[in-house]
Design a protein around this motif. Sequence first.
Motif, PDB file in Angstrom:
ATOM      1  N   PHE A  38       0.844  -1.206   0.000  1.00 15.87           N
ATOM      2  CA  PHE A  38       0.000   0.000   0.000  1.00 15.87           C
ATOM      3  C   PHE A  38       0.877   1.253   0.000  1.00 15.87           C
ATOM      4  N   GLY A  39       1.919   1.247   0.822  1.00 12.69           N
ATOM      5  CA  GLY A  39       2.823   2.397   0.887  1.00 12.69           C
ATOM      6  C   GLY A  39       3.506   2.630  -0.451  1.00 12.69           C
ATOM      7  N   PHE A  40       3.931   1.542  -1.059  1.00 10.22           N
ATOM      8  CA  PHE A  40       4.571   1.610  -2.374  1.00 10.22           C
ATOM      9  C   PHE A  40       3.628   2.259  -3.395  1.00 10.22           C
ATOM     10  N   MET A  52       1.197   4.333  -2.798  1.00 12.15           N
ATOM     11  CA  MET A  52       1.064   5.768  -2.513  1.00 12.15           C
ATOM     12  C   MET A  52       2.255   6.551  -3.046  1.00 12.15           C
ATOM     13  N   ARG A  53       3.442   5.993  -2.811  1.00  8.16           N
ATOM     14  CA  ARG A  53       4.649   6.720  -3.211  1.00  8.16           C
ATOM     15  C   ARG A  53       4.741   6.793  -4.736  1.00  8.16           C
ATOM     16  N   ALA A  54       4.368   5.680  -5.399  1.00 18.31           N
ATOM     17  CA  ALA A  54       4.410   5.676  -6.866  1.00 18.31           C
ATOM     18  C   ALA A  54       3.383   6.666  -7.420  1.00 18.31           C
ATOM     19  N   ALA A  55       2.243   6.770  -6.751  1.00 18.04           N
ATOM     20  CA  ALA A  55       1.218   7.711  -7.207  1.00 18.04           C
ATOM     21  C   ALA A  55       1.706   9.149  -7.020  1.00 18.04           C
ATOM     22  N   GLN A  56       2.376   9.417  -5.887  1.00 14.61           N
ATOM     23  CA  GLN A  56       2.890  10.770  -5.663  1.00 14.61           C
ATOM     24  C   GLN A  56       3.929  11.130  -6.730  1.00 14.61           C
ATOM     25  N   GLY A  57       4.693  10.127  -7.169  1.00 13.78           N
ATOM     26  CA  GLY A  57       5.710  10.371  -8.181  1.00 13.78           C
ATOM     27  C   GLY A  57       5.171  10.391  -9.595  1.00 13.78           C
ATOM     28  N   ALA A 109      -5.754   3.121   5.506  1.00 10.64           N
ATOM     29  CA  ALA A 109      -5.508   1.700   5.804  1.00 10.64           C
ATOM     30  C   ALA A 109      -4.040   1.479   6.179  1.00 10.64           C
ATOM     31  N   HIS A 110      -3.132   2.138   5.454  1.00 11.83           N
ATOM     32  CA  HIS A 110      -1.705   1.987   5.736  1.00 11.83           C
ATOM     33  C   HIS A 110      -1.373   2.504   7.140  1.00 11.83           C
ATOM     34  N   GLY A 111      -1.882   3.685   7.474  1.00 15.29           N
ATOM     35  CA  GLY A 111      -1.602   4.255   8.798  1.00 15.29           C
ATOM     36  C   GLY A 111      -2.163   3.372   9.906  1.00 15.29           C
ATOM     37  N   GLY A 162      -3.267   0.290   9.700  1.00 11.11           N
ATOM     38  CA  GLY A 162      -2.756  -1.077   9.611  1.00 11.11           C
ATOM     39  C   GLY A 162      -1.347  -1.192  10.160  1.00 11.11           C
ATOM     40  N   MET A 163      -0.492  -0.234   9.825  1.00 15.18           N
ATOM     41  CA  MET A 163       0.889  -0.290  10.291  1.00 15.18           C
ATOM     42  C   MET A 163       0.980  -0.045  11.797  1.00 15.18           C
ATOM     43  N   VAL A 164       0.249   0.961  12.270  1.00 16.34           N
ATOM     44  CA  VAL A 164       0.307   1.251  13.701  1.00 16.34           C
ATOM     45  C   VAL A 164      -0.273   0.067  14.479  1.00 16.34           C
ATOM     46  N   THR A 216       5.087  18.779   6.659  1.00 13.89           N
ATOM     47  CA  THR A 216       5.874  18.319   5.516  1.00 13.89           C
ATOM     48  C   THR A 216       6.202  16.837   5.684  1.00 13.89           C
ATOM     49  N   GLN A 217       6.832  16.291   4.647  1.00 14.58           N
ATOM     50  CA  GLN A 217       7.206  14.871   4.696  1.00 14.58           C
ATOM     51  C   GLN A 217       8.365  14.615   5.657  1.00 14.58           C
ATOM     52  N   TRP A 218       8.866  15.659   6.304  1.00  7.22           N
ATOM     53  CA  TRP A 218       9.842  15.436   7.373  1.00  7.22           C
ATOM     54  C   TRP A 218       9.248  14.503   8.435  1.00  7.22           C
ATOM     55  N   HIS A 241      10.798  10.994   9.777  1.00  3.95           N
ATOM     56  CA  HIS A 241      11.383  10.556  11.043  1.00  3.95           C
ATOM     57  C   HIS A 241      10.699   9.304  11.571  1.00  3.95           C
ATOM     58  N   PHE A 242       9.375   9.239  11.455  1.00  7.31           N
ATOM     59  CA  PHE A 242       8.791   8.054  12.098  1.00  7.31           C
ATOM     60  C   PHE A 242       8.970   6.783  11.274  1.00  7.31           C
ATOM     61  N   HIS A 243       9.150   6.910   9.949  1.00  6.99           N
ATOM     62  CA  HIS A 243       9.467   5.680   9.214  1.00  6.99           C
ATOM     63  C   HIS A 243      10.848   5.149   9.604  1.00  6.99           C
ATOM     64  N   ILE A 244      11.762   6.030  10.038  1.00  6.96           N
ATOM     65  CA  ILE A 244      13.079   5.506  10.455  1.00  6.96           C
ATOM     66  C   ILE A 244      12.899   4.622  11.682  1.00  6.96           C
ATOM     67  N   GLY A 297      17.424   4.490   2.165  1.00  9.40           N
ATOM     68  CA  GLY A 297      17.125   5.343   1.018  1.00  9.40           C
ATOM     69  C   GLY A 297      15.702   5.878   1.068  1.00  9.40           C
ATOM     70  N   PHE A 298      14.780   4.990   1.403  1.00 10.00           N
ATOM     71  CA  PHE A 298      13.368   5.380   1.425  1.00 10.00           C
ATOM     72  C   PHE A 298      13.106   6.504   2.440  1.00 10.00           C
ATOM     73  N   THR A 299      13.649   6.354   3.642  1.00 10.05           N
ATOM     74  CA  THR A 299      13.380   7.357   4.675  1.00 10.05           C
ATOM     75  C   THR A 299      14.138   8.648   4.388  1.00 10.05           C
ATOM     76  N   PRO A 358       4.744  19.042   1.146  1.00  4.91           N
ATOM     77  CA  PRO A 358       3.747  18.723   2.177  1.00  4.91           C
ATOM     78  C   PRO A 358       3.513  17.220   2.289  1.00  4.91           C
ATOM     79  N   ARG A 359       3.127  16.781   3.472  1.00  2.00           N
ATOM     80  CA  ARG A 359       2.754  15.380   3.640  1.00  2.00           C
ATOM     81  C   ARG A 359       1.268  15.215   3.335  1.00  2.00           C
ATOM     82  N   ARG A 360       0.858  13.976   3.148  1.00  2.60           N
ATOM     83  CA  ARG A 360      -0.548  13.628   2.947  1.00  2.60           C
ATOM     84  C   ARG A 360      -1.159  14.299   1.726  1.00  2.60           C
ATOM     85  N   TRP A 361      -0.382  14.477   0.672  1.00  8.93           N
ATOM     86  CA  TRP A 361      -0.953  14.986  -0.565  1.00  8.93           C
ATOM     87  C   TRP A 361      -0.940  13.868  -1.605  1.00  8.93           C
TER      88      TRP A 361
HETATM   89  C1  HEM Z   1       7.915  -0.329   2.302  1.00  6.40           C
HETATM   90  C2  HEM Z   1       7.575   0.273   3.403  1.00  6.40           C
HETATM   91  C3  HEM Z   1       6.715   1.519   3.490  1.00  6.40           C
HETATM   92  C4  HEM Z   1       6.308   2.386   2.503  1.00  6.40           C
HETATM   93  C5  HEM Z   1       6.617   2.313   1.009  1.00  6.40           C
HETATM   94  C6  HEM Z   1       5.523   3.429   3.132  1.00  6.40           C
HETATM   95  C7  HEM Z   1       4.959   4.523   2.472  1.00  6.40           C
HETATM   96  C8  HEM Z   1       4.237   5.536   3.056  1.00  6.40           C
HETATM   97  C9  HEM Z   1       3.734   6.710   2.379  1.00  6.40           C
HETATM   98  C10 HEM Z   1       3.957   7.040   0.904  1.00  6.40           C
HETATM   99  C11 HEM Z   1       3.060   7.462   3.286  1.00  6.40           C
HETATM  100  C12 HEM Z   1       2.358   8.801   3.063  1.00  6.40           C
HETATM  101  C13 HEM Z   1       3.366   9.916   3.053  1.00  6.40           C
HETATM  102  C14 HEM Z   1       2.737  11.285   2.949  1.00  6.40           C
HETATM  103  O1  HEM Z   1       2.122  11.732   3.932  1.00  6.40           O
HETATM  104  O2  HEM Z   1       2.891  11.939   1.905  1.00  6.40           O
HETATM  105  C15 HEM Z   1       3.124   6.743   4.554  1.00  6.40           C
HETATM  106  C16 HEM Z   1       2.522   7.172   5.718  1.00  6.40           C
HETATM  107  C17 HEM Z   1       2.547   6.457   6.908  1.00  6.40           C
HETATM  108  N1  HEM Z   1       3.232   5.274   7.155  1.00  6.40           N
HETATM  109 FE1  HEM Z   1       4.334   4.237   5.813  1.00  6.40          FE
HETATM  110  N2  HEM Z   1       5.443   3.171   4.479  1.00  6.40           N
HETATM  111  C18 HEM Z   1       6.153   2.015   4.734  1.00  6.40           C
HETATM  112  C19 HEM Z   1       6.328   1.404   5.962  1.00  6.40           C
HETATM  113  C20 HEM Z   1       5.695   1.809   7.130  1.00  6.40           C
HETATM  114  C21 HEM Z   1       5.848   1.152   8.406  1.00  6.40           C
HETATM  115  C22 HEM Z   1       6.727  -0.060   8.660  1.00  6.40           C
HETATM  116  C23 HEM Z   1       5.067   1.830   9.277  1.00  6.40           C
HETATM  117  C24 HEM Z   1       4.816   1.574  10.748  1.00  6.40           C
HETATM  118  C25 HEM Z   1       5.080   0.463  11.390  1.00  6.40           C
HETATM  119  C26 HEM Z   1       4.412   2.904   8.557  1.00  6.40           C
HETATM  120  C27 HEM Z   1       3.517   3.808   9.098  1.00  6.40           C
HETATM  121  C28 HEM Z   1       2.993   4.902   8.459  1.00  6.40           C
HETATM  122  C29 HEM Z   1       2.117   5.867   9.077  1.00  6.40           C
HETATM  123  C30 HEM Z   1       1.613   5.855  10.511  1.00  6.40           C
HETATM  124  C31 HEM Z   1       1.832   6.847   8.095  1.00  6.40           C
HETATM  125  C32 HEM Z   1       0.980   8.103   8.278  1.00  6.40           C
HETATM  126  C33 HEM Z   1      -0.353   8.010   7.603  1.00  6.40           C
HETATM  127  C34 HEM Z   1      -1.043   9.337   7.686  1.00  6.40           C
HETATM  128  O3  HEM Z   1      -0.419  10.374   7.422  1.00  6.40           O
HETATM  129  O4  HEM Z   1      -2.230   9.352   8.049  1.00  6.40           O
HETATM  130  N3  HEM Z   1       4.820   2.853   7.253  1.00  6.40           N
HETATM  131  N4  HEM Z   1       3.855   5.574   4.389  1.00  6.40           N
END
Ligand code: HEM
Length: 480
Positions: free
Chosen positions: A30-32, A34-39, A55-57, A59-61, A369-371, A375-378, A421-423, A435-438
């Motif tokens: 799902f994250g992939f 989103m990032r591909a769509a942003q690009g 779902a990503h937020g 689901g991951m949390v 911003t995406q800062w 930080h939290f992805h690190i 690299g990703f972070t 900005p984040r979340r766009w």
């Molecule tokens: C391959 C790994 C991952 C990818 C490609 C990915 C990608 C992304 C992207 C593109 C966003 C939105 C950025 C934006 O605001 O513009 C995001 C948000 C987020 N990600 Fe990930 N992520 C990954 C792994 C993780 C992991 C491991 C966690 C937590 C355990 C996580 C938690 C979150 C959370 C909490 C948000 C915030 C959602 C929101 O703003 O409502 N992600 N991620």
Amino acid sequence: MIKAKHQPQEAAVKFTMLLAGVVLLLMMVFGFIMRAAQGGMIEIDQALFYQIMTAHGAGMVGTAGLTGISILWYFTGRYVPLLAGVFWTFLGLFLTGVVLILGSIFIGGYAGAWTFLFPLPAMSGGFWSNEAAATFLLGYIFIGVAFLLLHLEIARKLIAAYGSIGGALAWPLAFGNGRAENAPPPTVVAAMASTLFNVMGIVVGATVLVSSLVNLMIPDFAVNALLAKNMIFFFGHVFINASIYMAVIAVYEILPEYLGKPWKTTRPFAIAWTMVFLFVLAVYPHHLLQDVAMPAWALIMGQVVSYLSGIPLLAVTAFSLLVYLRQSRVMYWDLASALLVLGVAGWSIGSAPAIIDGMIAVNKVMHNTQWVPGHFHIYLLLGEVAITFGFMAWLVKDPREKGLNILDLAGFAVYLLGGVGFTLMFLISGALSVPRRWAVHVPEWFLQDRLATGFALLVILGALLFVVSYAQGLRKKRTR
Ligand code: HEM
Ligand SMILES: [Cu+2]
């Protein structure tokens, strides 16, 4: 090596970790997307982008919480007898919550982000119904109840075994004239502290969830928006922090097997855990630095405590680990030990940009911003999740094999390279005020977006290797 008084609940935890591994992979995809769509590499409907982001937020949390508490449960089970039925009930409630949340997003269209910030759930502009939003909130409530149940069982048993909360927190050693030999093991201290603050966070979270639910049904029941925001971020901050603090128990329990030396509860260790307990609760206003209506003292407290919050525990854990690693003559590297050490490093490194963002002056320009995802992805991807994969590798470890085989090495290398690299791309974008979340980015931002998409693919590849080797390990262990 470590004397276990009781048998931890292997099967339940192993099953949960398999589930968690698969969900992590799916959420990474799902994250992939989103990032591909942003690009601008793929095109997806914008409403779908925000559903995926929600779902990503969530689901991951949720998975971070699930894996953190499973690690805690597994190792706490070495010291006190925990009821297996409680864990299965927890898992049942948790999964019911997951089904409700997924349904609300992908059937009901809910896309108000995992933070469900009041009054967004009720103001969808026609994108989703109040019922969809209510289902999402209800799903959270199920998950909250599940966690409370598990924490209560843990607290009950720890208090019974160590006399009191203070006893389990090693207070006699921290603040009295107790001796280190009599102090509870690190796992018990960590389990007690994280249980205490996670319960507080969840209770506050449940309160604001129920208020928001009532508001959805009866709009005249108004909720004070600033109070709701305070409660939500108190809950969210505590919950995600707790996931890391619980997961770090794996470091205390597993690495000694490699170091040839037990991890000890020392006075600094005990003091650090009590400080963390207080700071985790007091620091949450750093999420509200842009809310002008907040009282100044709370924001200043948020900034000051940000400096202090993670540091004592991090310093004690990371520093002890370095000392142990230097002194050990028997340490060897395999997938489990490499990932656990990476987890401590990722957690430490990720806290630096977090503290920078916790400064009011910086936050004014950086916060949306995406800062922030940077930080939290690190500390999640390279911290909590690295520890989780390390724990999984250890669970299925073949004692006859010592070292990294070529697949392990490849998995570790691509995960690390991809994660860094990703972070980094998020941090660079943040520094450039992206900005984040766009859902839609302008072409000037595409370069980092596209590089990040490539790095994300590496992360997914590494994670896939970890999960496949875990699944194979489970099968082999059964037939061995
Ligand atoms: C391959 C790994 C991952 C990818 C490609 C990915 C990608 C992304 C992207 C593109 C966003 C939105 C950025 C934006 O605001 O513009 C995001 C948000 C987020 N990600 Fe990930 N992520 C990954 C792994 C993780 C992991 C491991 C966690 C937590 C355990 C996580 C938690 C979150 C959370 C909490 C948000 C915030 C959602 C929101 O703003 O409502 N992600 N991620
Ligand atoms: Cu926070």
